[in-house]
Design a protein around this motif. Structure first.
Motif, PDB file in Angstrom:
ATOM      1  N   ALA A   3       0.887  -1.239  -0.028  1.00 59.19           N
ATOM      2  CA  ALA A   3       0.070   0.055   0.011  1.00 59.19           C
ATOM      3  C   ALA A   3       0.869   1.314  -0.172  1.00 59.19           C
ATOM      4  N   SER A   4       0.211   2.545  -0.335  1.00 62.28           N
ATOM      5  CA  SER A   4       0.856   3.566  -0.305  1.00 62.28           C
ATOM      6  C   SER A   4       1.056   4.346   1.021  1.00 62.28           C
ATOM      7  N   GLY A   5       1.388   3.576   2.117  1.00 61.20           N
ATOM      8  CA  GLY A   5       1.537   4.316   3.479  1.00 61.20           C
ATOM      9  C   GLY A   5       0.050   4.724   4.241  1.00 61.20           C
ATOM     10  N   ILE A   6      -0.770   3.752   4.193  1.00 59.55           N
ATOM     11  CA  ILE A   6      -2.116   3.933   4.544  1.00 59.55           C
ATOM     12  C   ILE A   6      -2.049   3.247   6.097  1.00 59.55           C
ATOM     13  N   PRO A   7      -3.041   3.561   7.186  1.00 60.25           N
ATOM     14  CA  PRO A   7      -3.418   2.624   8.213  1.00 60.25           C
ATOM     15  C   PRO A   7      -3.900   1.585   7.849  1.00 60.25           C
TER      16      PRO A   7
ATOM     17  N   GLY B 143       3.932  -1.557   3.311  1.00 54.74           N
ATOM     18  CA  GLY B 143       3.345  -0.229   3.079  1.00 54.74           C
ATOM     19  C   GLY B 143       2.087   0.393   3.984  1.00 54.74           C
ATOM     20  N   ILE B 144       2.152  -0.229   5.312  1.00 57.66           N
ATOM     21  CA  ILE B 144       0.992   0.096   6.112  1.00 57.66           C
ATOM     22  C   ILE B 144       1.634   0.795   7.195  1.00 57.66           C
ATOM     23  N   THR B 145       1.424   2.214   7.158  1.00 57.10           N
ATOM     24  CA  THR B 145       2.075   3.141   8.132  1.00 57.10           C
ATOM     25  C   THR B 145       1.303   4.537   8.065  1.00 57.10           C
ATOM     26  N   ASP B 146       1.635   5.141   9.021  1.00 58.03           N
ATOM     27  CA  ASP B 146       0.769   6.378   9.320  1.00 58.03           C
ATOM     28  C   ASP B 146       2.055   7.525   9.009  1.00 58.03           C
TER      29      ASP B 146
ATOM     30  N   THR C  89       9.754  12.140  -0.323  1.00 53.54           N
ATOM     31  CA  THR C  89       8.982  11.689   0.695  1.00 53.54           C
ATOM     32  C   THR C  89       7.706  11.247   0.107  1.00 53.54           C
ATOM     33  N   LEU C  90       7.003  10.462   1.006  1.00 48.82           N
ATOM     34  CA  LEU C  90       5.599  10.076   0.800  1.00 48.82           C
ATOM     35  C   LEU C  90       4.846  10.967   0.856  1.00 48.82           C
ATOM     36  N   ARG C  91       4.943  11.844   1.687  1.00 51.36           N
ATOM     37  CA  ARG C  91       3.718  13.287   1.682  1.00 51.36           C
ATOM     38  C   ARG C  91       3.877  14.075   0.522  1.00 51.36           C
TER      39      ARG C  91
ATOM     40  N   PRO D  89      10.846  -1.763  -2.173  1.00 53.16           N
ATOM     41  CA  PRO D  89      10.392  -0.654  -2.248  1.00 53.16           C
ATOM     42  C   PRO D  89       9.644  -0.312  -1.155  1.00 53.16           C
ATOM     43  N   SER D  90       9.878   1.069  -0.722  1.00 52.21           N
ATOM     44  CA  SER D  90       9.021   1.683   0.347  1.00 52.21           C
ATOM     45  C   SER D  90       7.756   2.034  -0.378  1.00 52.21           C
ATOM     46  N   SER D  91       6.669   2.680   0.511  1.00 58.59           N
ATOM     47  CA  SER D  91       5.580   3.030   0.289  1.00 58.59           C
ATOM     48  C   SER D  91       5.558   4.086  -0.547  1.00 58.59           C
TER      49      SER D  91
END
Length: 298
Positions: free
Chosen positions: A53-57, A109-112, A149-151, A195-197
């Motif tokens: 995922a793309s860094g979602i909770p 990819g599960i992260t806040d 960054t993901l942001r 690969p990272s988110s």
């Protein structure tokens, strides 16, 4: 049912899941019920189909895939199935405590955290006034790498992307390319291993904007799993990742480790197992960069 599972598209796209399939089969039916077991597996496969995922909770992932924010809570059968599958993909032991489960979710990819998830790029010129477009152009013109960054990626629309982007597994390849090409460096993205988110989202956005992604990684067991993962999740094409490429470059080197088949070359994993020797990206760097010179003449 087991034939259905073995032939499922999610499993076919990532052959590393064959170990997970075998483990599920050994565990037998859930409650002795074929129907219940298939329902459980269908739910797990729905989740696996959208990872990384793309860094979602985690609750957001559960809601998006299973319509239940608690469906992937610790201790649920679906969570256990998915985590064991991720352990097979990433070639890690099945998690045994909360910290290991959290680390495995984060790798998928599960992260806040939108700031620590980054991706490296170089030679990328993307039109538009988005922060990503401006950073990429500034760094490309200076012959320097950019770290996104993901942001930043989430906040940016990508337009007028390069026709082709060359995706490498190792940051050293970007360093070599920048040293050789400077401000004329072809467009490159680096996954930095798994690969990272940020990396997955960036590659997906490039592909959605019409960019062709060409991926190269190490010829070893983990390198093949990373390659299969990136290709399955971003639509990238394998580039110089064939049996012929491996056999032409293999010599002395470290052991390949555990290998698993890959979808684009039925014999590649067998050749790695037989030869037993890794071919790193750095070993074939000159060949790869020479091709970029031909594809992107100054």
């Amino acid at each position: 049912m087991w034939s259905w599972l073995e032939g499922h598209p999610v499993v076919a796209m990532q052959p590393a899941l064959s170990d997970w399939v075998a483990a599920v089969r050994r565990a037998g039916l859930s409650g002795g019920s074929v129907t219940q077991t298939r329902e459980d597996l269908e739910r797990a496969l729905k989740v696996l189909a959208v990872l990384p995922a793309s860094g979602i909770p985690l609750p957001v992932l559960a809601e998006q895939t299973l319509l239940d924010t608690h469906a992937l809570d610790d201790g649920t059968r679906c969570s256990g199935l998915v985590l064991r599958a991720l352990a097979a993909i990433y070639d890690r032991p099945s998690p045994v405590d909360a910290s290991e489960r959290r680390a495995l979710w984060e790798q998928a990819g599960i992260t806040d955290d939108e700031l620590s998830s980054v991706v490296l790029a170089g030679g990328m010129r993307v039109d538009g006034d988005s922060v990503v477009g401006r950073v990429l152009r500034l760094c490309a013109d200076a012959g320097q790498p950019s770290s996104l960054t993901l942001r930043q990626i989430r906040a940016s629309e990508l337009t007028s992307v390069p026709e082709r982007v060359w995706v490498f597994e190792n940051p050293s390849m970007l360093a070599l390319a920048l040293n050789r090409f400077g401000a004329a460096c072809p467009p490159i993205v680096v996954t930095s291993g798994w690969p990272s988110s940020a990396g997955v989202l960036f590659l997906r956005k490039l592909a959605a904007a019409g960019c062709e992604l060409h991926y190269h990684g190490d010829f070893d067991g983990e390198g093949l799993r990373i390659a299969a993962h990136v290709i399955a999740r971003t639509g990238a094409r394998p580039w110089r990742m064939s049996s012929g490429d491996y056999l032409a470059a293999v010599a002395d080197g470290p052991p390949v480790g555990r290998t698993t088949p890959v979808p684009w070359d039925d014999e590649l994993a067998e050749h790695l197992t037989r030869m037993g020797t890794t071919v790193s990206e750095e070993r074939v760097a000159t060949t790869l960069l020479d091709e970029l010179t031909q594809r992107h003449p100054a």
